[in-house]
Design an enzyme around this catalytic site. Structure first.
Site, PDB file in Angstrom:
ATOM      1  N   ARG A   1       5.077 -12.689   9.978  1.00  0.00           N
ATOM      2  CA  ARG A   1       5.777 -11.424   9.734  1.00  0.00           C
ATOM      3  C   ARG A   1       7.188 -11.521  10.260  1.00  0.00           C
ATOM      4  NH1 ARG A   1       2.139  -7.200   9.130  1.00  0.00           N
ATOM      5  NH2 ARG A   1       3.688  -5.604   9.519  1.00  0.00           N
TER       6      ARG A   1
ATOM      7  N   LYS B   1       4.774   0.374   9.185  1.00  0.00           N
ATOM      8  CA  LYS B   1       4.807   1.675   8.523  1.00  0.00           C
ATOM      9  C   LYS B   1       4.142   2.750   9.373  1.00  0.00           C
ATOM     10  CE  LYS B   1       3.186   0.122   4.679  1.00  0.00           C
ATOM     11  NZ  LYS B   1       2.500  -0.012   3.386  1.00  0.00           N
TER      12      LYS B   1
ATOM     13  N   GLU C   1       0.876  -1.168   0.000  1.00  0.00           N
ATOM     14  CA  GLU C   1       0.000   0.000   0.000  1.00  0.00           C
ATOM     15  C   GLU C   1       0.919   1.225   0.000  1.00  0.00           C
ATOM     16  OE1 GLU C   1      -2.695   0.188   3.320  1.00  0.00           O
ATOM     17  OE2 GLU C   1      -3.506   2.105   2.634  1.00  0.00           O
TER      18      GLU C   1
HETATM   19  P1  ATP Z   1       2.774  -2.197   7.871  1.00  0.00           P
HETATM   20  O1  ATP Z   1       2.152  -2.846   9.061  1.00  0.00           O
HETATM   21  O2  ATP Z   1       4.233  -1.974   7.997  1.00  0.00           O
HETATM   22  O3  ATP Z   1       2.058  -0.986   7.384  1.00  0.00           O
HETATM   23  P2  ATP Z   1       1.433  -3.578   5.877  1.00  0.00           P
HETATM   24  O4  ATP Z   1       1.161  -5.014   5.880  1.00  0.00           O
HETATM   25  O5  ATP Z   1       0.281  -2.714   6.168  1.00  0.00           O
HETATM   26  O6  ATP Z   1       2.673  -3.291   6.783  1.00  0.00           O
HETATM   27  P3  ATP Z   1       1.631  -3.364   3.056  1.00  0.00           P
HETATM   28  O7  ATP Z   1       2.168  -2.279   2.241  1.00  0.00           O
HETATM   29  O8  ATP Z   1       0.189  -3.662   2.993  1.00  0.00           O
HETATM   30  O9  ATP Z   1       2.064  -3.059   4.542  1.00  0.00           O
HETATM   31  O10 ATP Z   1       2.481  -4.687   2.843  1.00  0.00           O
HETATM   32  C1  ATP Z   1       2.812  -5.229   1.602  1.00  0.00           C
HETATM   33  C2  ATP Z   1       3.153  -6.669   1.804  1.00  0.00           C
HETATM   34  O11 ATP Z   1       4.267  -6.789   2.688  1.00  0.00           O
HETATM   35  C3  ATP Z   1       2.006  -7.429   2.425  1.00  0.00           C
HETATM   36  O12 ATP Z   1       1.840  -8.644   1.720  1.00  0.00           O
HETATM   37  C4  ATP Z   1       2.440  -7.650   3.834  1.00  0.00           C
HETATM   38  O13 ATP Z   1       1.898  -8.832   4.344  1.00  0.00           O
HETATM   39  C5  ATP Z   1       3.961  -7.711   3.709  1.00  0.00           C
HETATM   40  N1  ATP Z   1       4.595  -7.309   4.961  1.00  0.00           N
HETATM   41  C6  ATP Z   1       4.419  -6.160   5.642  1.00  0.00           C
HETATM   42  N2  ATP Z   1       5.116  -6.162   6.785  1.00  0.00           N
HETATM   43  C7  ATP Z   1       5.774  -7.347   6.834  1.00  0.00           C
HETATM   44  C8  ATP Z   1       6.669  -7.975   7.784  1.00  0.00           C
HETATM   45  N3  ATP Z   1       7.023  -7.367   8.908  1.00  0.00           N
HETATM   46  N4  ATP Z   1       7.140  -9.194   7.474  1.00  0.00           N
HETATM   47  C9  ATP Z   1       6.791  -9.811   6.348  1.00  0.00           C
HETATM   48  N5  ATP Z   1       5.956  -9.293   5.427  1.00  0.00           N
HETATM   49  C10 ATP Z   1       5.445  -8.085   5.660  1.00  0.00           C
HETATM   50 MG    MG Z   2      -1.457  -3.501   4.753  1.00  0.00          MG
END
Ligand code: ATP
Ligand code: MG
Length: 553
Positions: free
Chosen positions: A262, A272, A35
Site C-alpha cells: 500500500r 477510507k 468499494e
Molecule cells: P481503504 O482501506 O482506504 O478503505 P480499501 O482497500 O478498502 O481501502 P477499496 O475501495 O477496496 O478500498 O480499494 C480499491 C483498490 O485500491 C484495492 O485494490 C486496494 O487494494 C487499492 N488500495 C486501497 N488503498 C490503497 C493504498 N493505500 N495504496 C495502494 N492501493 C490501495
Molecule cells: Mg477494501
C-alpha cells in the site's frame, strides 16, 4: 511483445512480461475494483495508475472499472459517481461499460449452489459468537461446526430459503467446507453468504442474501477475463481462498492474484474508514475538502492530475512496506506548476502605497509575461496606478542589508513595473502603518531595464484602483505527526493551522480564473480558484502548494 520502453519496470511488469513471452496470455486484462463506500484517496491513485497504466502500456491490454459492491449497508450511489469522476479526471479510460460485482449476483448464487452440490459448502446456523469460538486461533485449530456434515439436500433447501427471505439476519450463513485446522485462518470454512435485509444501490430490494468479498472478487475477476488481479498486501493470506474458489467451480478463467504494498504517506491518513471518521466527527465537512488526501480534495486544491500520475510513477510498485515523504508528492505538484502555471500577482496581507509623483488621474496597462520561461503562454496586462497595495511583510522602516525589500529611504523594484523609493510612513493611533508614501522613477519601467540601477529587491504589488478582492485559504497538513494512523486520539494530533484564511487582492485579470487551475502568485505560492466557493463576485483561492518545500524533505 513487452511493455513500451518508457514505463518503469517493476516485479509485476516482470511477471506480465514472462506470461506474454511464455504464451500463457496473449493480451493483458487488469481491473480497478473500488468499494463504493467512500471517496478515492491518494492510495487508490497508486492502484489506479498501476492497473490502468499497465493497460495503456501493453498492446491491446484492457483495464476494467468494477465496483465491488457486496456490502449495501455502507455503500452509496453518490460514491459510485464520485469514483467514476475521479478515475476519469486522473486521465484514465476503462474498457467498455462500468462493471459491478452486483451484476453477477445471479451467477454467484449459481456457483454457490454448485459448491453445495459438490459438498464444498454448507448452510451453518452457528451464531456470531459461536462461529468465533469454533474458528479457533492462530495457536489452536478450529472445531468443525455441528452443521458441517448436514446432507447436501438440506443445505440446498436452506440456501434457497435464505434467498427467499425466510430467515432472520444472522441466523444462517453459507460457508465453504475447507479445513477448520488450516494454519491460514481464512481457510477455516469461511463465510460465503450472509443474510442482510438491506436496500442495495444497484439491485434495490431484489436480494436479502449478499456474497462475501472473498467469494465475489475472484469470480468477478474470472467472469471478466482478468489475467492479473492486483491488490494490496493485506490480501496475501486471502490468495489461497481466491484460488480455492476458482478451482472448485466450473469456470475456465483463472486470474492470478498478485499483491503489492500500500501507499502510506507522511502526515496523511490513507484509509477510507478513517477519512470517513473525520467527516462523522465533524473535523472536516466534506470528502473534497482541500485538506483531505482524496482525489477530489487534491483536485479542488489545484493539484494537476499529471502531477499525481508522476508521483505514482516515482514511488514505484514493490512488496516493501514503507512511508513516502509528503515532500515528494508536493515536489511533483510544484515541478508541474513551475513549468505550466501561469504567473500572476496577489497581495495577501495588503498595505497601501501612494506614489506621490505619479499622476492621480493616470493608469497604465503594463505588459507582463504569463510565464517567464514559456513565451508560447503569451502576455497579460497589469494595471499600474498611483495607489497600489504591497504585502506588509515587504516593508520595514529599518532593516539590515539582508532584507531585500522596501525600506524607508531606500529603493525597491516593483515586479513588471517601476523602481520606487519609500519616503514617509503614515500610522494610525495604534502605531500600525496605514500608508507608505513613495516616489517612482519613470525611467525604470520593466523587469530588466538597462537603467543601470543597483536595486536588488523585487516585490510584487496589485493596483489599488483596478483589482479584485479575494479570500486566500492557506493549507498545511491536517496532522502534526508523521503517522496519524498510529495516534491514540486523532483530535490530539490535529494541526490547528491546517487552514488559515487571509484577505487581500489579486490582479483584475483573475476575476474569471477557472476553478482548479493553479497560478503562481509571484513570491507567494501556487493558488487556484476554489471549485465550490469562488465566484466572480467573491473570489476564493486555495493555496495548492508553497513555492518551496517547508516540510524538511
Ligand atoms: P481503504 O482501506 O482506504 O478503505 P480499501 O482497500 O478498502 O481501502 P477499496 O475501495 O477496496 O478500498 O480499494 C480499491 C483498490 O485500491 C484495492 O485494490 C486496494 O487494494 C487499492 N488500495 C486501497 N488503498 C490503497 C493504498 N493505500 N495504496 C495502494 N492501493 C490501495
Ligand atoms: Mg477494501
Amino acid at each position: 511483445m513487452t511493455q513500451v520502453d518508457t514505463a518503469p519496470s517493476n516485479f509485476i511488469r516482470n511477471i506480465i512480461d514472462s506470461d506474454l513471452q511464455s504464451g500463457k496470455h496473449q493480451v493483458i486484462h487488469t481491473r480497478f475494483p473500488p468499494e463504493p463506500n467512500g471517496y478515492l484517496h491518494i492510495g487508490h491513485a497508486k492502484s489506479i495508475c498501476l492497473n490502468f497504466g499497465l493497460a495503456e502500456d501493453y498492446p491491446n491490454a484492457l483495464c476494467n472499472l468494477r465496483f465491488d459492491d457486496t456490502n449495501p449497508v455502507k455503500e452509496d450511489a453518490d460514491y459510485v459517481a464520485a469514483i467514476e469522476k475521479d478515475v476519469r479526471w486522473l486521465g484514465f479510460k476503462w474498457a467498455g461499460d462500468i462493471h459491478y460485482s452486483s451484476d453477477y449476483f445471479e451467477q454467484l448464487y449459481d456457483f454457490a449452489v454448485e459448491l453445495i452440490k459438490k459438498d464444498k459448502a454448507y448452510v451453518c446456523a452457528l451464531d456470531a459468537q459461536q462461529t468465533r469460538e469454533y474458528r479457533g486461533s492462530l495457536m489452536t485449530a478450529g472445531k468443525d461446526s455441528p452443521f458441517r456434515n448436514r446432507p447436501t439436500s438440506e443445505s440446498l433447501d436452506l440456501f434457497a430459503r435464505m434467498r427467499a427471505g425466510e430467515f432472520a439476519e444472522g441466523s444462517m450463513m453459507l460457508r465453504a467446507k475447507i479445513d477448520m485446522a488450516s494454519p491460514n485462518m481464512k481457510m477455516r470454512d469461511p463465510v460465503l453468504y450472509r443474510i442482510r435485509f438491506a436496500h442495495h444501490h444497484q439491485t434495490g430490494d431484489k436480494w436479502c442474501i449478499y456474497p462475501m468479498y472473498d467469494f465475489t472478487h475472484c469470480i468477478s475477476d474470472a467472469l471478466e477475463g482478468i489475467t492479473h488481479s492486483l491488490c494490496t498486501l493485506e490480501f496475501e493470506d486471502h490468495r489461497p481462498l481466491y484460488d480455492w474458489v476458482l478451482a472448485n467451480i466450473s469456470i475456465a478463467c483463472k486470474p492470478r492474484q498478485i499483491e503489492f504494498s500500500r501507499l502510506n504517506l507522511q502526515y496523511t491518513l490513507t484509509s477510507k474508514r478513517k477519512l470517513h471518521a473525520l467527516i462523522e466527527e465533524e473535523i472536516i465537512s466534506a470528502w473534497d475538502d482541500p485538506r483531505m488526501p482524496t482525489i477530489s480534495g487534491m483536485r479542488r486544491r489545484g493539484y494537476p492530475a499529471a502531477a499525481i500520475r508522476e508521483f505514482c510513477k516515482r514511488i514505484g510498485v514493490t512488496k516493501q512496506e514503507n512511508t513516502v515523504e509528503l515532500a515528494s508528492l508536493e515536489a511533483c505538484v510544484r515541478e508541474n506548476l513551475e513549468a505550466h502555471g501561469p504567473r500572476a500577482m496577489a497581495v495577501l496581507d495588503p498595505v497601501k502605497v501612494i506614489i506621490s509623483n505619479y499622476d492621480e488621474n493616470k493608469t497604465e496597462k503594463l505588459i507582463a509575461a504569463v510565464h517567464p520561461k514559456d513565451e508560447s503562454m503569451g502576455t497579460r496586462t497589469v494595471t499600474f496606478s498611483r495607489e497600489i497595495f504591497i504585502d506588509r511583510a515587504d516593508f520595514r522602516e529599518e532593516a539590515n542589508k539582508k532584507y531585500k525589500r522596501l525600506v524607508l529611504g531606500k529603493e525597491v523594484r516593483l515586479r513588471n513595473a517601476y523602481v520606487i523609493k519609500a519616503d514617509q510612513v503614515i500610522k494610525d493611533d495604534a502605531g500600525e502603518i496605514t500608508e507608505i508614501h513613495c516616489s517612482y522613477d519613470p525611467e525604470t519601467l520593466g523587469n530588466n531595464p538597462t537603467d543601470g540601477r543597483k536595486v536588488k529587491g523585487v516585490i510584487h504589488w496589485v493596483s489599488a484602483v483596478e483589482n479584485q478582492a479575494a479570500e486566500f485559504r492557506i493549507y498545511e497538513p491536517l496532522f502534526m505527526v508523521e503517522n496519524p494512523a498510529g495516534a491514540e486520539n486523532i483530535h490530539e494530533v490535529l494541526n490547528q493551522n491546517a487552514l488559515v484564511v487571509k484577505h487581500g487582492f489579486v490582479e483584475s485579470g483573475l476575476s474569471d480564473a477557472p476553478a482548479e487551475k493553479a497560478y503562481q502568485f509571484e513570491r507567494e505560492g501556487y493558488f487556484c480558484a476554489d471549485n465550490k466557493d469562488s465566484s466572480p463576485e467573491r473570489l476564493v483561492f486555495n493555496r495548492t502548494v508553497a513555492l518551496r518545500d517547508s516540510w524538511g524533505g
